[in-house]
Every structure is written in C-alpha cells, then in structure tokens.
Design a protein around this motif. Structure first.
Motif, PDB file in Angstrom:
ATOM      1  N   TRP A 198      42.661 -33.289  -2.742  1.00  0.00           N
ATOM      2  CA  TRP A 198      41.377 -32.735  -3.441  1.00  0.00           C
ATOM      3  C   TRP A 198      40.320 -33.563  -2.776  1.00  0.00           C
ATOM      4  CZ3 TRP A 198      38.662 -35.961  -6.347  1.00  0.00           C
ATOM      5  CH2 TRP A 198      39.302 -36.917  -7.011  1.00  0.00           C
ATOM      6  N   GLY A 199      40.488 -34.988  -2.831  1.00  0.00           N
ATOM      7  CA  GLY A 199      39.469 -35.807  -2.527  1.00  0.00           C
ATOM      8  C   GLY A 199      39.282 -35.764  -0.846  1.00  0.00           C
ATOM      9  N   ALA A 200      40.414 -35.461  -0.038  1.00  0.00           N
ATOM     10  CA  ALA A 200      40.094 -35.378   1.448  1.00  0.00           C
ATOM     11  C   ALA A 200      39.292 -33.905   1.819  1.00  0.00           C
ATOM     12  CB  ALA A 200      41.631 -35.257   2.126  1.00  0.00           C
ATOM     13  N   LEU A 201      39.570 -32.928   0.848  1.00  0.00           N
ATOM     14  CA  LEU A 201      39.056 -31.735   1.012  1.00  0.00           C
ATOM     15  C   LEU A 201      37.260 -31.828   0.704  1.00  0.00           C
ATOM     16  CD1 LEU A 201      41.671 -29.076  -0.367  1.00  0.00           C
ATOM     17  CD2 LEU A 201      40.791 -29.364   2.061  1.00  0.00           C
ATOM     18  N   VAL A 202      37.244 -32.366  -0.469  1.00  0.00           N
ATOM     19  CA  VAL A 202      35.660 -32.628  -0.785  1.00  0.00           C
ATOM     20  C   VAL A 202      35.150 -33.647   0.117  1.00  0.00           C
ATOM     21  CG1 VAL A 202      34.407 -33.676  -2.322  1.00  0.00           C
ATOM     22  CG2 VAL A 202      36.113 -32.563  -3.271  1.00  0.00           C
ATOM     23  N   ALA A 203      35.763 -34.599   0.839  1.00  0.00           N
ATOM     24  CA  ALA A 203      34.880 -35.419   1.916  1.00  0.00           C
ATOM     25  C   ALA A 203      34.654 -34.572   3.158  1.00  0.00           C
ATOM     26  CB  ALA A 203      35.820 -36.601   2.322  1.00  0.00           C
ATOM     27  N   VAL A 204      35.756 -33.770   3.692  1.00  0.00           N
ATOM     28  CA  VAL A 204      35.608 -32.937   4.800  1.00  0.00           C
ATOM     29  C   VAL A 204      34.425 -31.912   4.589  1.00  0.00           C
ATOM     30  CG1 VAL A 204      36.667 -31.317   6.364  1.00  0.00           C
ATOM     31  CG2 VAL A 204      37.775 -33.479   5.913  1.00  0.00           C
ATOM     32  N   THR A 205      34.560 -31.300   3.249  1.00  0.00           N
ATOM     33  CA  THR A 205      33.601 -30.254   3.215  1.00  0.00           C
ATOM     34  C   THR A 205      32.353 -30.793   3.033  1.00  0.00           C
ATOM     35  OG1 THR A 205      35.416 -29.111   2.105  1.00  0.00           O
ATOM     36  CG2 THR A 205      33.094 -28.339   1.739  1.00  0.00           C
ATOM     37  N   VAL A 206      32.037 -32.015   2.365  1.00  0.00           N
ATOM     38  CA  VAL A 206      30.791 -32.526   2.237  1.00  0.00           C
ATOM     39  C   VAL A 206      30.288 -33.041   3.687  1.00  0.00           C
ATOM     40  CG1 VAL A 206      29.363 -34.375   1.452  1.00  0.00           C
ATOM     41  CG2 VAL A 206      30.783 -33.012   0.110  1.00  0.00           C
ATOM     42  N   ALA A 207      31.012 -33.503   4.533  1.00  0.00           N
ATOM     43  CA  ALA A 207      30.747 -33.809   5.874  1.00  0.00           C
ATOM     44  C   ALA A 207      30.297 -32.647   6.717  1.00  0.00           C
ATOM     45  CB  ALA A 207      31.904 -34.485   6.536  1.00  0.00           C
ATOM     46  N   ALA A 208      31.114 -31.611   6.459  1.00  0.00           N
ATOM     47  CA  ALA A 208      30.594 -30.423   7.193  1.00  0.00           C
ATOM     48  C   ALA A 208      29.468 -29.755   6.708  1.00  0.00           C
ATOM     49  CB  ALA A 208      31.924 -29.238   6.931  1.00  0.00           C
ATOM     50  N   PHE A 209      29.011 -29.874   5.562  1.00  0.00           N
ATOM     51  CA  PHE A 209      27.753 -29.389   5.256  1.00  0.00           C
ATOM     52  C   PHE A 209      26.714 -30.237   5.651  1.00  0.00           C
ATOM     53  CE2 PHE A 209      24.360 -29.530   2.041  1.00  0.00           C
ATOM     54  CZ  PHE A 209      24.148 -28.023   1.958  1.00  0.00           C
ATOM     55  N   ILE A 210      26.826 -31.591   5.710  1.00  0.00           N
ATOM     56  CA  ILE A 210      26.056 -32.317   6.280  1.00  0.00           C
ATOM     57  C   ILE A 210      25.445 -32.032   7.948  1.00  0.00           C
ATOM     58  CG2 ILE A 210      25.327 -34.734   7.072  1.00  0.00           C
ATOM     59  CD1 ILE A 210      26.730 -35.663   4.357  1.00  0.00           C
ATOM     60  N   VAL A 211      26.628 -31.851   8.339  1.00  0.00           N
ATOM     61  CA  VAL A 211      26.440 -31.247   9.855  1.00  0.00           C
ATOM     62  C   VAL A 211      25.844 -29.970   9.895  1.00  0.00           C
ATOM     63  CG1 VAL A 211      27.787 -30.471  11.977  1.00  0.00           C
ATOM     64  CG2 VAL A 211      28.262 -32.731  10.803  1.00  0.00           C
ATOM     65  N   GLN A 212      26.240 -28.987   8.773  1.00  0.00           N
ATOM     66  CA  GLN A 212      25.638 -27.636   8.993  1.00  0.00           C
ATOM     67  C   GLN A 212      23.957 -27.690   8.749  1.00  0.00           C
ATOM     68  OE1 GLN A 212      27.063 -25.453   5.711  1.00  0.00           O
ATOM     69  NE2 GLN A 212      25.584 -23.625   6.035  1.00  0.00           N
ATOM     70  N   ALA A 213      23.786 -28.484   7.879  1.00  0.00           N
ATOM     71  CA  ALA A 213      22.458 -28.855   7.406  1.00  0.00           C
ATOM     72  C   ALA A 213      21.496 -29.376   8.302  1.00  0.00           C
ATOM     73  CB  ALA A 213      22.171 -29.770   6.066  1.00  0.00           C
ATOM     74  N   ALA A 214      22.103 -30.223   9.202  1.00  0.00           N
ATOM     75  CA  ALA A 214      21.469 -30.960  10.328  1.00  0.00           C
ATOM     76  C   ALA A 214      21.179 -29.824  11.530  1.00  0.00           C
ATOM     77  CB  ALA A 214      22.271 -32.048  10.622  1.00  0.00           C
ATOM     78  N   VAL A 215      22.381 -29.139  11.907  1.00  0.00           N
ATOM     79  CA  VAL A 215      22.269 -28.145  12.866  1.00  0.00           C
ATOM     80  C   VAL A 215      21.168 -26.963  12.639  1.00  0.00           C
ATOM     81  CG1 VAL A 215      23.460 -26.319  14.136  1.00  0.00           C
ATOM     82  CG2 VAL A 215      24.378 -28.663  13.904  1.00  0.00           C
ATOM     83  N   ALA A 216      21.440 -26.555  11.223  1.00  0.00           N
ATOM     84  CA  ALA A 216      20.297 -25.448  10.962  1.00  0.00           C
ATOM     85  C   ALA A 216      19.027 -25.933  10.854  1.00  0.00           C
ATOM     86  CB  ALA A 216      20.964 -24.742   9.535  1.00  0.00           C
ATOM     87  N   ASN A 217      18.829 -27.004  10.457  1.00  0.00           N
ATOM     88  CA  ASN A 217      17.403 -27.528  10.585  1.00  0.00           C
ATOM     89  C   ASN A 217      16.864 -27.894  11.782  1.00  0.00           C
ATOM     90  OD1 ASN A 217      17.177 -27.173   7.616  1.00  0.00           O
ATOM     91  ND2 ASN A 217      17.710 -29.226   7.034  1.00  0.00           N
ATOM     92  N   GLY A 218      17.693 -28.287  12.926  1.00  0.00           N
ATOM     93  CA  GLY A 218      17.432 -28.756  13.860  1.00  0.00           C
ATOM     94  C   GLY A 218      16.966 -27.495  15.068  1.00  0.00           C
ATOM     95  N   SER A 219      17.429 -26.499  14.759  1.00  0.00           N
ATOM     96  CA  SER A 219      16.867 -25.564  15.639  1.00  0.00           C
ATOM     97  C   SER A 219      17.471 -24.069  14.940  1.00  0.00           C
ATOM     98  CB  SER A 219      17.387 -25.631  17.048  1.00  0.00           C
ATOM     99  OG  SER A 219      18.861 -25.345  17.209  1.00  0.00           O
ATOM    100  N   ALA A 220      16.456 -23.074  15.618  1.00  0.00           N
ATOM    101  CA  ALA A 220      16.997 -21.640  15.346  1.00  0.00           C
ATOM    102  C   ALA A 220      17.983 -21.152  16.046  1.00  0.00           C
ATOM    103  CB  ALA A 220      15.912 -20.677  15.420  1.00  0.00           C
ATOM    104  N   ALA A 221      18.456 -21.534  17.168  1.00  0.00           N
ATOM    105  CA  ALA A 221      19.585 -21.355  17.914  1.00  0.00           C
ATOM    106  C   ALA A 221      20.829 -21.864  17.103  1.00  0.00           C
ATOM    107  CB  ALA A 221      19.541 -21.839  19.243  1.00  0.00           C
ATOM    108  N   GLY A 222      20.677 -23.081  16.639  1.00  0.00           N
ATOM    109  CA  GLY A 222      21.718 -23.566  15.882  1.00  0.00           C
ATOM    110  C   GLY A 222      22.371 -22.995  14.670  1.00  0.00           C
TER     111      GLY A 222
END
Length: 148
Positions: A25-49
């Motif tokens: 469960w800890g590994a899944l939380v870590a991977v999901t939080v990391a993916a959310f950070i990447v998602q937020a960075a890509v989404a805030n970076g450009s409309a195309a992302g």
C-alpha cells in the motif's frame, strides 16, 4: 537473543534502488502521488499537455475501444484534484495496511490492479462517455477485500 535475531532466519533485504522496502500500500501511495505531481506539472505547463492526459491517459470509452488498452491502468494514477487524491490515499492506507497482513504482497498488487481494471470494464460496459480518473474503484476493492 531471540529466534528472529539469528542470521540464518532473517530474510534478505532487497538490494538496489526501488520501492521493495515499502509495504504494497505504501508503494502504491508513493507511485500515485508521484504520478499526480507529474500530472499537475504537465497540466499546468500547457494546454496541449492537459489535452494529452485527457485523451490518452485518462479512461475514455471511445479511446479504450479503439485500442488504447493502457488506459484501463493509467487512469488509476491520475486524479481530479488534491482532495480526490488525498481521500483515495487515506482509504488505501487505512484498509490496505490491514489487508497487507492478510494476503501476500503479490496478491495485494493483483487485487488492486484487477479491481481497477474491473472498474474500467464496468464503466465501459455501462456506456459512460465522460473521462474518468482516480483510483476509487481499486481502493474500494481493497476496502471490500479487507471487510471480507
């Protein structure tokens, strides 16, 4: 000196870099939080992302049926906002830490993955047309598995 302190009874520690030292469960939380950070960075970076995430990584019925099968898994890593992520991860921690004691590591990951894929299948078979993100279906299978 106890029985567990003897060298021949200890389990070997995982070597190298990875998340093997975390409970499942800890590994899944870590991977999901990391993916959310990447998602937020890509989404805030450009409309195309943001459009790429919506069209190719979030669960979209038409795209899934046209061959983008990875969406049945990638949508589990994306979330609609910080509150959505927080409550999914709280549920995963609260019930996953209990289920972790009851089933094997491999069984835990399989339970989570199959729950997420079953949620995607239910959505597609139900005829939904909106994009879907979040691990709510997979977390619900962890909760139900713990309850059973």
């Amino acid at each position: 000196m106890s029985y567990e302190d003897r060298d021949w009874i200890r389990e070997p520690r995982p070597r190298g870099w990875g998340l093997g030292w975390l409970p499942p469960w800890g590994a899944l939380v870590a991977v999901t939080v990391a993916a959310f950070i990447v998602q937020a960075a890509v989404a805030n970076g450009s409309a195309a992302g943001d459009a790429f995430i919506d069209d190719h990584l979030a669960l979209n019925r038409r795209a899934l049926l046209s061959g983008e099968a990875w969406q049945a898994v990638t949508y589990l890593l994306l979330h609609g906002g910080l509150g959505h992520l927080f409550w999914n991860m709280v549920g995963l921690y609260a019930f996953g830490s209990i289920l972790d004691d009851l089933i094997s590591r491999r069984g835990f990951y399989l339970h989570y993955l199959l729950g997420g894929v079953a949620g995607a299948a239910a959505y597609v078979l139900g005829g939904g047309e909106a994009r879907v993100v979040g691990a709510s279906g997979a977390v619900m299978t962890i909760i139900v598995g713990t309850a059973l």
